[in-house]
Design a protein around this motif. Structure first.
Motif, mmCIF file in Angstrom:
data_model
loop_
_atom_site.group_PDB
_atom_site.id
_atom_site.type_symbol
_atom_site.label_atom_id
_atom_site.label_comp_id
_atom_site.label_asym_id
_atom_site.label_seq_id
_atom_site.Cartn_x
_atom_site.Cartn_y
_atom_site.Cartn_z
ATOM 1 N N LEU A 32 0.824 -1.204 0.000
ATOM 2 C CA LEU A 32 0.000 0.000 0.000
ATOM 3 C C LEU A 32 0.861 1.259 0.000
ATOM 4 O O LEU A 32 0.544 2.245 -0.682
ATOM 5 N N ARG A 33 1.971 1.228 0.734
ATOM 6 C CA ARG A 33 2.879 2.383 0.737
ATOM 7 C C ARG A 33 3.528 2.573 -0.628
ATOM 8 O O ARG A 33 3.692 3.706 -1.104
ATOM 9 N N GLU A 34 3.907 1.464 -1.273
ATOM 10 C CA GLU A 34 4.503 1.547 -2.598
ATOM 11 C C GLU A 34 3.515 2.150 -3.593
ATOM 12 O O GLU A 34 3.896 2.954 -4.455
ATOM 13 N N ALA A 35 2.248 1.792 -3.471
ATOM 14 C CA ALA A 35 1.230 2.348 -4.359
ATOM 15 C C ALA A 35 1.064 3.847 -4.133
ATOM 16 O O ALA A 35 0.859 4.612 -5.080
ATOM 17 N N ASP A 36 1.154 4.286 -2.875
ATOM 18 C CA ASP A 36 1.044 5.720 -2.579
ATOM 19 C C ASP A 36 2.212 6.508 -3.153
ATOM 20 O O ASP A 36 2.049 7.664 -3.563
ATOM 21 N N ASN A 37 3.396 5.890 -3.167
ATOM 22 C CA ASN A 37 4.604 6.583 -3.634
ATOM 23 C C ASN A 37 4.849 6.413 -5.129
ATOM 24 O O ASN A 37 5.792 6.996 -5.667
ATOM 25 N N ASN A 38 4.039 5.604 -5.783
ATOM 26 C CA ASN A 38 4.226 5.312 -7.201
ATOM 27 C C ASN A 38 3.084 5.958 -7.988
ATOM 28 O O ASN A 38 1.916 5.672 -7.733
ATOM 29 N N SER A 39 3.428 6.815 -8.929
ATOM 30 C CA SER A 39 2.405 7.528 -9.708
ATOM 31 C C SER A 39 2.145 6.896 -11.070
ATOM 32 O O SER A 39 1.553 7.517 -11.942
ATOM 33 N N GLY A 40 2.599 5.658 -11.269
ATOM 34 C CA GLY A 40 2.394 4.978 -12.538
ATOM 35 C C GLY A 40 0.958 4.521 -12.718
ATOM 36 O O GLY A 40 0.186 4.431 -11.757
ATOM 37 N N PRO A 41 0.563 4.211 -13.944
ATOM 38 C CA PRO A 41 -0.825 3.792 -14.204
ATOM 39 C C PRO A 41 -1.194 2.460 -13.550
ATOM 40 O O PRO A 41 -2.328 2.275 -13.124
ATOM 41 N N VAL A 42 -0.237 1.528 -13.454
ATOM 42 C CA VAL A 42 -0.548 0.228 -12.844
ATOM 43 C C VAL A 42 -0.844 0.394 -11.356
ATOM 44 O O VAL A 42 -1.764 -0.231 -10.824
ATOM 45 N N SER A 43 -0.072 1.245 -10.675
ATOM 46 C CA SER A 43 -0.328 1.476 -9.251
ATOM 47 C C SER A 43 -1.680 2.154 -9.055
ATOM 48 O O SER A 43 -2.364 1.918 -8.053
ATOM 49 N N ALA A 44 -2.086 3.004 -10.018
ATOM 50 C CA ALA A 44 -3.400 3.644 -9.931
ATOM 51 C C ALA A 44 -4.513 2.601 -10.061
ATOM 52 O O ALA A 44 -5.542 2.680 -9.378
ATOM 53 N N VAL A 45 -4.311 1.613 -10.928
ATOM 54 C CA VAL A 45 -5.282 0.522 -11.070
ATOM 55 C C VAL A 45 -5.368 -0.278 -9.773
ATOM 56 O O VAL A 45 -6.455 -0.620 -9.303
ATOM 57 N N TYR A 46 -4.209 -0.576 -9.185
ATOM 58 C CA TYR A 46 -4.180 -1.304 -7.905
ATOM 59 C C TYR A 46 -4.913 -0.523 -6.819
ATOM 60 O O TYR A 46 -5.712 -1.089 -6.064
ATOM 61 N N THR A 47 -4.656 0.777 -6.730
ATOM 62 C CA THR A 47 -5.282 1.601 -5.696
ATOM 63 C C THR A 47 -6.801 1.607 -5.850
ATOM 64 O O THR A 47 -7.535 1.480 -4.857
ATOM 65 N N ALA A 48 -7.274 1.740 -7.095
ATOM 66 C CA ALA A 48 -8.724 1.738 -7.329
ATOM 67 C C ALA A 48 -9.340 0.407 -6.916
ATOM 68 O O ALA A 48 -10.412 0.369 -6.284
ATOM 69 N N GLY A 49 -8.657 -0.699 -7.243
ATOM 70 C CA GLY A 49 -9.171 -2.009 -6.853
ATOM 71 C C GLY A 49 -9.162 -2.221 -5.350
ATOM 72 O O GLY A 49 -10.109 -2.780 -4.783
#
Length: 261
Positions: free
Chosen positions: A78-95
């Motif tokens: 979850l922390r990696e997703a917050d610090n990563n602005s890539g499109p894949v991390s955005a998909v993960y965050t939405a899910g």
């Protein structure tokens, strides 16, 4: 000295000579194509950097996710997703937002977060729909200004051809008015007319190459996000199977501890 240089350049066959012998329409088209070339390179370089950065960040997050796909609720993920602005991390965050919303309905918590609970088929479909919507949203952002390149690829050669046809037509009209068929009088006008075709190709060729390269990167990102969506859903279903296994094991243990009558 400067005036002598330009006077000499005007008489020397070359691009400047052709430009000097163009009419106002031809010169306008050449200037328009030069502006289009500057815009094309600006868009291509900007999109190349943004797509390169998006792919690099997506590769990093996807690799991190594979290392933690058995625990998609891991705080480090979850922390990696917050610090990563890539499109894949955005998909993960939405899910994850949708998944945790369903988990919160269960009422239990684990490590300060909603604890996993059994999901229904409708909830599976809702999570998958959220992932697909986020993929579409990210693609729309990534494809911004790509249509501009496609327009220049198609428009530039036709604009150059229009300038050439116009210039040749005006050159022949000048010969007709003069009443003599002198090739030396026709050549400057034809040279100026052909300059617009050259300018159109100078804009179209880099635009076509850049458009194809950027399109290839976009397709890679699209496949990457689609694959990640499937990988995310598989991880959710595996976590559900693990939850069911633990529930069955707990039930068996509870039955074993019951006193015999």
């Amino acid at each position: 000295m400067t005036a002598l240089f330009f006077a000499s350049a005007a008489q020397t066959p070359g691009v400047y000579y052709a430009f000097q012998n163009s009419d106002s329409v031809g010169k306008g088209i050449v200037i328009l194509l030069i502006i289009g070339s500057v815009l094309t390179w600006t868009v291509m370089l900007d999109k190349w950097w943004s797509l390169y950065r998006a792919k690099r960040l997506s590769d990093r997050f996807e690799s991190f996710f594979r290392d933690h796909e058995n625990d998609i609720h891991a705080n480090s993920l979850l922390r990696e997703a917050d610090n990563n602005s890539g499109p894949v991390s955005a998909v993960y965050t939405a899910g994850m937002v949708k998944l945790l919303e369903f988990y919160a309905e269960g009422g239990n918590t684990y490590r300060g977060m909603p604890a996993p609970c059994k999901l229904s088929e409708a909830q599976y479909n809702a999570i998958e729909a959220v992932l697909e919507n986020e993929v579409s949203k990210q693609l729309q952002e990534l494809e911004t200004r790509i249509g501009f390149l496609a327009t220049l690829v198609s428009l530039s050669p036709f604009l150059g051809l229009f300038g050439t046809v116009w210039g040749v037509m005006m050159a022949f009209c000048g010969i007709a008015v003069a009443g003599k068929s002198d090739f030396t009088a026709l050549a400057p006008g034809v040279a100026g007319a052909l300059l617009t075709t050259v300018a159109g190709l100078v804009v179209a060729i880099p635009s076509l190459v850049g458009y194809n390269l950027l399109g290839g990167t976009l397709r890679q990102l699209t496949v990457m996000m689609d694959n990640f969506t499937e990988q995310f859903m598989v991880s959710v279903k595996l976590s559900q199977l693990e939850l069911a296994r633990k529930s069955n094991a707990a039930a068996v243990t509870a039955m074993a501890k019951e006193p015999e009558i």
